[in-house]
Design a protein around this motif. Structure first.
Motif, short mmCIF file in Angstrom:
data_model
loop_
_atom_site.label_atom_id
_atom_site.label_comp_id
_atom_site.label_asym_id
_atom_site.label_seq_id
_atom_site.Cartn_x
_atom_site.Cartn_y
_atom_site.Cartn_z
N ARG A 181 9.88 19.08 9.53
CA ARG A 181 8.73 18.46 10.18
C ARG A 181 8.46 19.03 11.57
NH1 ARG A 181 6.21 12.59 11.34
NH2 ARG A 181 5.49 13.07 13.42
N ASP A 182 9.48 19.15 12.41
CA ASP A 182 9.27 19.61 13.79
C ASP A 182 8.63 20.99 13.82
OD1 ASP A 182 10.28 17.27 14.76
OD2 ASP A 182 12.28 18.06 15.20
N LYS B 56 -1.84 12.24 8.57
CA LYS B 56 -1.40 11.98 7.20
C LYS B 56 -0.37 13.01 6.75
CE LYS B 56 -5.61 9.66 5.61
NZ LYS B 56 -6.77 9.71 4.68
N ILE B 57 -0.56 14.26 7.15
CA ILE B 57 0.39 15.32 6.78
C ILE B 57 1.75 15.05 7.41
CG2 ILE B 57 0.95 17.76 7.11
CD1 ILE B 57 -2.07 18.34 6.82
N LEU B 58 1.76 14.65 8.69
CA LEU B 58 3.02 14.39 9.38
C LEU B 58 3.73 13.17 8.80
CD1 LEU B 58 2.01 15.10 13.10
CD2 LEU B 58 3.22 16.59 11.49
N GLU B 59 2.97 12.16 8.40
CA GLU B 59 3.57 10.99 7.75
C GLU B 59 4.19 11.38 6.42
OE1 GLU B 59 0.47 8.12 7.50
OE2 GLU B 59 0.67 7.46 9.57
N MET B 60 3.51 12.29 5.70
CA MET B 60 4.02 12.78 4.42
C MET B 60 5.33 13.53 4.62
SD MET B 60 1.86 15.07 1.73
CE MET B 60 0.43 14.02 1.97
N LEU B 61 5.40 14.34 5.68
CA LEU B 61 6.61 15.09 5.98
C LEU B 61 7.77 14.16 6.30
CD1 LEU B 61 5.12 17.92 8.23
CD2 LEU B 61 6.00 18.18 5.92
N VAL C 45 16.75 23.72 6.50
CA VAL C 45 15.47 23.82 7.21
C VAL C 45 14.71 25.08 6.80
CG1 VAL C 45 14.37 24.13 9.46
CG2 VAL C 45 16.23 22.48 9.20
N PHE C 46 15.38 26.23 6.85
CA PHE C 46 14.67 27.51 6.74
C PHE C 46 14.65 28.13 5.34
CE2 PHE C 46 15.64 27.28 11.27
CZ PHE C 46 14.38 27.57 11.81
N LYS D 122 0.84 -1.18 0.00
CA LYS D 122 0.00 0.00 0.00
C LYS D 122 0.88 1.25 0.00
CE LYS D 122 -3.81 -2.40 0.34
NZ LYS D 122 -4.72 -2.50 -0.81
N GLU D 123 0.35 2.33 -0.53
CA GLU D 123 1.10 3.59 -0.55
C GLU D 123 1.43 4.06 0.86
OE1 GLU D 123 0.90 7.90 -2.87
OE2 GLU D 123 -0.85 6.59 -2.83
N ASP D 124 0.50 3.84 1.78
CA ASP D 124 0.71 4.22 3.18
C ASP D 124 1.86 3.42 3.79
OD1 ASP D 124 -0.13 5.58 5.66
OD2 ASP D 124 -0.65 3.55 6.31
N TRP D 125 1.93 2.13 3.47
CA TRP D 125 3.03 1.27 3.95
C TRP D 125 4.37 1.80 3.45
CZ3 TRP D 125 6.93 -1.31 1.53
CH2 TRP D 125 7.62 -2.29 2.26
N PHE D 126 4.41 2.16 2.17
CA PHE D 126 5.66 2.65 1.59
C PHE D 126 6.09 3.95 2.25
CE2 PHE D 126 8.01 5.07 -1.66
CZ PHE D 126 9.06 4.19 -1.87
N ALA D 127 5.15 4.85 2.52
CA ALA D 127 5.48 6.13 3.16
C ALA D 127 6.06 5.91 4.55
CB ALA D 127 4.23 7.00 3.24
N LYS D 128 5.47 4.99 5.31
CA LYS D 128 5.95 4.74 6.67
C LYS D 128 7.32 4.08 6.67
CE LYS D 128 1.34 4.40 8.74
NZ LYS D 128 0.33 3.50 9.36
N TYR D 129 7.54 3.15 5.77
CA TYR D 129 8.85 2.50 5.68
C TYR D 129 9.91 3.49 5.17
CZ TYR D 129 7.98 -2.37 6.95
OH TYR D 129 7.73 -3.53 7.66
N THR D 130 9.50 4.39 4.29
CA THR D 130 10.42 5.43 3.83
C THR D 130 10.86 6.30 4.99
OG1 THR D 130 9.40 5.49 1.63
CG2 THR D 130 10.71 7.40 2.27
N GLY D 131 9.92 6.61 5.90
CA GLY D 131 10.27 7.38 7.08
C GLY D 131 11.33 6.69 7.92
N LYS D 132 11.20 5.37 8.10
CA LYS D 132 12.18 4.60 8.86
C LYS D 132 13.52 4.57 8.13
CE LYS D 132 9.78 3.24 12.44
NZ LYS D 132 10.19 3.61 13.83
N TYR D 133 13.46 4.45 6.82
CA TYR D 133 14.67 4.45 5.99
C TYR D 133 15.44 5.76 6.17
CZ TYR D 133 17.34 4.16 1.54
OH TYR D 133 18.31 4.13 0.57
#
Length: 289
Positions: A183-184, A168-173, A282-283, A97-108
């Motif tokens: 993100r912070d 969803k926005i935070l996962e996207m970030l 960041v800025f 799922k696209e959501d799975w890929f986004a979350k694993y990308t975050g861990k990566y």
């Protein structure tokens, strides 16, 4: 994707052979969509074999485990990017799922950040690995896009829906390379500023004010901690942004209240330059013109 209604295959093959070599067709012409999809499925299974759950990534004990996941997920990203070039591409046909890929990308990207922070402290097999983050970057997800999502969220009256949209926005970030560093602060804007805004408020203008205030505070904090003249260092940052040339350590030392000793000069100079580049990432990078 090129659609051609003339029979040019033979001429194309000859041109490839003439200007490169006769075996180049396998490199230039992509295989059938189903073949790449099958390849992606195999890569997906490979990732699950190393990290079946998000929690398993967080609980990796050895660098070898992290290294294995990085390599497996990097291969998945490569294959996914190839698959996206086909007109038949659809997330619904994928084994993941696209959501799975986004979350694993975050861990990566978490592991990438960890490797960067530890690189100067100890020898590690992760220090020299190429995470190929350019494969993850998406031009469609930027600060302007996030602000549009926040504007849409602001019009939502259901609190549960708002929480889901924020999640969803935070996962996207977390899954985007350039936005991850922001993100912070974006999360702080959502938490502290959004509840104070009315439907009539211009979120983009309010965000710009918020961002500028945070930028001033961050620059002051950096200069105070590193004992830098804020005006001089600010000029150095502007020069770096304009020329895209990393400053020399001597230029950094010229901004300091007191020049460091010879023994500490290199370490301090590299640290300040790294912090300056992080500040710009960041800025400045990816912000609204």
């Amino acid at each position: 994707n090129i659609l051609c209604y003339r029979n040019l295959k033979e001429a194309t093959d000859e041109a490839i052979a003439l200007f490169s070599n006769k075996e180049a067709k396998e490199i230039i012409f992509l295989p059938e969509y189903e073949k790449v999809l099958q390849d992606l499925t195999e890569k997906y299974i490979g990732v699950l074999g190393v990290a079946p759950t998000l929690e398993s990534i967080s609980s990796f004990k050895s660098e070898e485990d992290k290294f294995a996941f990085i390599k497996a997920f990097r291969e998945l990203i490569r294959t996914l990017n190839v698959l996206k070039t086909y007109t038949e591409f659809s997330w619904e046909e994928l084994p993941m799922k696209e959501d799975w890929f986004a979350k694993y990308t975050g861990k990566y990207l978490d592991l990438r950040q960890e490797a960067k922070s530890e690189a100067a402290q100890k020898e590690s097999i992760l220090n020299d690995i190429d995470f190929e983050v350019e494969l993850i970057h998406s031009d469609t997800i930027n600060v302007a896009y996030i602000l549009k999502l926040l504007a849409k969220q602001q019009q939502t009256t259901n609190e549960q829906d708002k929480k889901e949209q924020t999640k969803k926005i935070l996962e996207m970030l977390s899954s985007d390379v350039e936005l991850r560093s922001k993100r912070d602060l974006i999360e702080k804007f959502i938490r502290d500023m959004m509840p104070l805004l009315t439907d009539e408020d211009d979120i983009e203008d309010e965000f710009k004010k918020f961002w500028e205030d945070e930028k001033v505070l961050a620059l002051k904090k950096l200069c105070d901690e590193e004992h830098l003249d804020q005006k001089q260092f600010s000029n150095l940052i502007e020069a770096y942004i304009f020329t895209n040339r990393e400053p020399l350590q001597q230029e950094v030392f010229a901004c300091m209240e007191q020049r460091p000793s010879i023994l500490k000069a290199r370490t301090i100079g590299e640290r300040i330059i790294d912090r300056m580049k992080e500040f710009v990432e960041v800025f400045v990078n990816g912000m609204i013109a």
